[in-house]
Design a protein around this motif. Structure first.
Motif, PDB file in Angstrom:
ATOM      1  N   ASP A  90      33.403  53.957  43.866  1.00  0.00           N
ATOM      2  CA  ASP A  90      32.934  54.010  45.251  1.00  0.00           C
ATOM      3  C   ASP A  90      34.135  53.931  46.196  1.00  0.00           C
ATOM      4  N   GLU A  91      34.330  54.978  46.966  1.00  0.00           N
ATOM      5  CA  GLU A  91      35.493  55.029  47.853  1.00  0.00           C
ATOM      6  C   GLU A  91      35.468  53.904  48.874  1.00  0.00           C
ATOM      7  N   ASN A  92      34.261  53.414  49.195  1.00  0.00           N
ATOM      8  CA  ASN A  92      34.126  52.366  50.218  1.00  0.00           C
ATOM      9  C   ASN A  92      34.193  50.954  49.650  1.00  0.00           C
ATOM     10  N   GLU A  93      34.432  50.822  48.352  1.00  0.00           N
ATOM     11  CA  GLU A  93      34.481  49.483  47.751  1.00  0.00           C
ATOM     12  C   GLU A  93      35.938  49.081  47.502  1.00  0.00           C
ATOM     13  N   PRO A  94      36.454  48.139  48.309  1.00  0.00           N
ATOM     14  CA  PRO A  94      37.840  47.707  48.068  1.00  0.00           C
ATOM     15  C   PRO A  94      37.956  46.846  46.813  1.00  0.00           C
ATOM     16  N   VAL A  95      39.151  46.844  46.234  1.00  0.00           N
ATOM     17  CA  VAL A  95      39.395  45.995  45.062  1.00  0.00           C
ATOM     18  C   VAL A  95      39.993  44.689  45.566  1.00  0.00           C
ATOM     19  N   ASP A  96      39.172  43.655  45.624  1.00  0.00           N
ATOM     20  CA  ASP A  96      39.601  42.371  46.158  1.00  0.00           C
ATOM     21  C   ASP A  96      38.839  41.238  45.446  1.00  0.00           C
ATOM     22  N   HIS A  97      39.096  39.999  45.850  1.00  0.00           N
ATOM     23  CA  HIS A  97      38.420  38.860  45.219  1.00  0.00           C
ATOM     24  C   HIS A  97      36.907  39.040  45.201  1.00  0.00           C
ATOM     25  N   ALA A  98      36.385  39.564  46.320  1.00  0.00           N
ATOM     26  CA  ALA A  98      34.929  39.681  46.457  1.00  0.00           C
ATOM     27  C   ALA A  98      34.354  40.612  45.377  1.00  0.00           C
ATOM     28  N   LEU A  99      35.084  41.668  45.033  1.00  0.00           N
ATOM     29  CA  LEU A  99      34.599  42.577  43.995  1.00  0.00           C
ATOM     30  C   LEU A  99      34.439  41.822  42.674  1.00  0.00           C
ATOM     31  N   PHE A 100      35.436  41.003  42.331  1.00  0.00           N
ATOM     32  CA  PHE A 100      35.352  40.302  41.040  1.00  0.00           C
ATOM     33  C   PHE A 100      34.260  39.235  41.051  1.00  0.00           C
ATOM     34  N   LYS A 101      34.065  38.620  42.232  1.00  0.00           N
ATOM     35  CA  LYS A 101      32.946  37.663  42.343  1.00  0.00           C
ATOM     36  C   LYS A 101      31.616  38.358  42.096  1.00  0.00           C
ATOM     37  N   ARG A 102      31.446  39.531  42.702  1.00  0.00           N
ATOM     38  CA  ARG A 102      30.184  40.281  42.527  1.00  0.00           C
ATOM     39  C   ARG A 102      29.987  40.692  41.074  1.00  0.00           C
ATOM     40  N   ARG A 103      31.065  41.156  40.446  1.00  0.00           N
ATOM     41  CA  ARG A 103      30.941  41.618  39.061  1.00  0.00           C
ATOM     42  C   ARG A 103      30.572  40.463  38.122  1.00  0.00           C
ATOM     43  N   VAL A 104      31.244  39.324  38.316  1.00  0.00           N
ATOM     44  CA  VAL A 104      30.957  38.167  37.459  1.00  0.00           C
ATOM     45  C   VAL A 104      29.539  37.672  37.716  1.00  0.00           C
ATOM     46  N   ALA A 105      29.143  37.617  38.989  1.00  0.00           N
ATOM     47  CA  ALA A 105      27.787  37.145  39.323  1.00  0.00           C
ATOM     48  C   ALA A 105      26.737  38.050  38.680  1.00  0.00           C
ATOM     49  N   ALA A 106      26.957  39.353  38.716  1.00  0.00           N
ATOM     50  CA  ALA A 106      25.990  40.297  38.138  1.00  0.00           C
ATOM     51  C   ALA A 106      25.908  40.109  36.627  1.00  0.00           C
ATOM     52  N   ALA A 107      27.062  39.895  35.984  1.00  0.00           N
ATOM     53  CA  ALA A 107      27.082  39.717  34.532  1.00  0.00           C
ATOM     54  C   ALA A 107      26.334  38.446  34.137  1.00  0.00           C
ATOM     55  N   VAL A 108      26.555  37.369  34.895  1.00  0.00           N
ATOM     56  CA  VAL A 108      25.890  36.096  34.590  1.00  0.00           C
ATOM     57  C   VAL A 108      24.382  36.237  34.804  1.00  0.00           C
ATOM     58  N   ALA A 109      23.993  36.910  35.879  1.00  0.00           N
ATOM     59  CA  ALA A 109      22.561  37.098  36.166  1.00  0.00           C
ATOM     60  C   ALA A 109      21.891  37.907  35.053  1.00  0.00           C
ATOM     61  N   HIS A 110      22.585  38.908  34.539  1.00  0.00           N
ATOM     62  CA  HIS A 110      22.028  39.725  33.449  1.00  0.00           C
ATOM     63  C   HIS A 110      21.741  38.854  32.227  1.00  0.00           C
ATOM     64  N   ARG A 111      22.685  37.993  31.873  1.00  0.00           N
ATOM     65  CA  ARG A 111      22.470  37.125  30.681  1.00  0.00           C
ATOM     66  C   ARG A 111      21.343  36.129  30.930  1.00  0.00           C
ATOM     67  N   ARG A 112      21.254  35.608  32.181  1.00  0.00           N
ATOM     68  CA  ARG A 112      20.163  34.655  32.452  1.00  0.00           C
ATOM     69  C   ARG A 112      18.822  35.317  32.208  1.00  0.00           C
ATOM     70  N   GLN A 113      18.731  36.600  32.542  1.00  0.00           N
ATOM     71  CA  GLN A 113      17.468  37.306  32.396  1.00  0.00           C
ATOM     72  C   GLN A 113      17.180  37.673  30.936  1.00  0.00           C
ATOM     73  N   TRP A 114      18.223  38.014  30.175  1.00  0.00           N
ATOM     74  CA  TRP A 114      18.014  38.645  28.876  1.00  0.00           C
ATOM     75  C   TRP A 114      18.243  37.770  27.656  1.00  0.00           C
ATOM     76  N   VAL A 115      19.043  36.718  27.799  1.00  0.00           N
ATOM     77  CA  VAL A 115      19.424  35.978  26.590  1.00  0.00           C
ATOM     78  C   VAL A 115      18.653  34.669  26.502  1.00  0.00           C
ATOM     79  N   ARG A 116      18.027  34.439  25.351  1.00  0.00           N
ATOM     80  CA  ARG A 116      17.181  33.256  25.152  1.00  0.00           C
ATOM     81  C   ARG A 116      17.576  32.515  23.870  1.00  0.00           C
ATOM     82  N   ASP A 117      17.176  31.256  23.805  1.00  0.00           N
ATOM     83  CA  ASP A 117      17.259  30.486  22.560  1.00  0.00           C
ATOM     84  C   ASP A 117      18.654  30.392  21.964  1.00  0.00           C
TER      85      ASP A 117
END
Ligand code: SAH
Length: 397
Positions: free
Chosen positions: A68-95
């Motif tokens: 995405d040309e409008n998405e800068p590479v900065d701290h906020a990008l890595f925060k979003r990526r990590v948050a999305a990854a953690v949210a995915h596991r919360r939804q999908w991984v059990r037991d």
């Protein structure tokens, strides 16, 4: 601004959202392109394709952070990526309390692997930084990981050989919080396992086999089980919990076997049902065949026999050999769980090798299931290289 311009035609894979730029595809570089620098990637006609991290020593010369040309590479990008990854596991991984939290390209953080053991204050994050890009953003990533998980303890296991291809040194040590607990354990589908974060393989535990260990446990009742390449007893403990009559396990790592035996005590299982053999699987399988030994359920989970495409032939022979003898050691009605974690060997080829082994063993075999890693190892649709673990469940008729 740092810019790399591709040769004509080399933009195609990026337009398909494949996140790698090979050195051979680059026509020109401008600006200060250093290890981990953010670069704009342009097509030969100057069109914006992506922003990525430059890796001067690697054949994979850049890895994409964003298309995405409008998405800068900065701290906020890595925060979003990590948050999305953690949210995915919360939804999908059990037991389980052992989770692959970040899986590189599939989580749009190429080169980063993070496993999360335990929970909260007493939990442990273990990271592998395997590219110049994630090395550059290490602090931002560690901060984001601690914030998103609430786990203060982060340990680095950047000691995989792939780092050398990136021109990075091998490093291990505490990145945040306390030293790893030497008694750290996780619980997966009701089975407890010690995890040696400092000295174990990779990050300490093969999280990717979780669903497959569960399936073995579910099918183990009353069976005589053989677990080859058992490491710290992953499949063995699952089989013991599932009510296996006996479990014989083989590995050539004495350290792993010690942990495996401790895992039996940790779960309060009867040690008399478990036999641990410090031996070479190839030799041991032939010995068992010569002795006429038979089993009702066999697991073959070898290390990566084909580290690259150049090793496919030799690897195929090794897979064939263990599967052939494995098939011969099965009683009629017996089950074979067989795996390959070689990225260079695709499912079709693995299927062919295993089917060939069954034929040569003169066994009638049915393939009951195709197996893979769990949902915490998602596969990016644009990045088939991410599919490394494949398996088959066969029944000997
Ligand atoms: N199934 C395990 C992971 C297996 S990793 C789990 O679920 O945790 C592969 C293992 O194979 C490693 O522990 C390694 O020590 C062992 N190994 C590699 N080559 C071997 C050989 N030739 N004979 C016996 N073990 C071997």
């Amino acid at each position: 601004m740092n810019v790399i311009t591709l040769k004509p035609g080399k933009e195609k894979s990026l337009l398909r959202r494949h996140p790698w730029v090979y050195a051979t595809g680059i026509a020109a570089t401008e600006g200060r392109c250093e290890a981990g620098s953010t670069v704009v990637i342009r097509a030969a006609d100057g069109r914006f394709l992506a922003r990525g991290a430059y890796s001067p020593e690697s054949q994979i010369r850049a890895r994409v952070w964003t298309f995405d040309e409008n998405e800068p590479v900065d701290h906020a990008l890595f925060k979003r990526r990590v948050a999305a990854a953690v949210a995915h596991r919360r939804q999908w991984v059990r037991d389980t309390s052992a989770v692959r939290l970040i899986f590189g390209e599939a989580d749009r953080i190429p080169g980063l692997v993070v496993d999360y053991y335990g929970e909260g204050e007493r939990g442990q994050l273990v990271c592998q930084f395997n590219s110049a890009g994630v090395e550059q953003w290490k602090d931002a990533l560690v901060q984001a990981l601690v914030k998103e998980t609430g786990c203060p303890n982060v340990y680095e296991r950047s000691d995989a050989a792939v780092r050398q291809r990136e021109g990075l040194e091998l490093v291990t040590g505490v990145l945040a919080g306390a030293e790893p607990d030497p008694e750290l354990s996780v619980t997966e589908h009701g089975v407890k396992y010690y995890v040696d974060v400092r000295n174990g393989h990779k990050t300490g535990f093969y999280v990717d086999q979780r669903d497959n260990r569960k399936l073995v446990g579910d099918l183990a009742q009353g069976r005589e089980v053989l677990n080859c390449f058992c490491y710290t007893g992953g499949f063995s403990l699952a089989a013991l919990r599932g009510g296996a009559a006996s479990v014989t396990s083989i590995d050539s790592s004495g350290d792993a076997l010690k942990i495996a035996a401790n895992n039996v005590a940790l779960n309060g299982f009867d040690a008399g049902r478990a036999t641990w053999l410090d031996a070479d699987v190839f030799k041991m399988l032939r010995e068992f065949r010569a002795e006429g030994r038979q089993f009702d359920l066999i697991v073959l989970d070898p290390p990566k026999f084909a580290p690259s495409a150049a090793h496919i032939d030799r690897a195929a022979r090794a897979y064939k050999e263990i599967n052939l003898v494995g098939m011969q050691l099965l009683r009629p009605g017996g089950l074979l769980f067989t795996y390959s974690c070689s990225g260079a060997i695709g499912m079709e080829l693995f299927h062919k090798i295993v089917a060939g082994a069954a034929t040569d063993a003169r066994a009638d075999a049915r393939i009951l299931r195709r197996l893979s890693a769990g949902t915490d190892h998602p596969m990016s649709a644009a990045f088939p290289e991410g599919e490394y673990l494949k398996g088959l469940l066969l029944e000997k008729v």
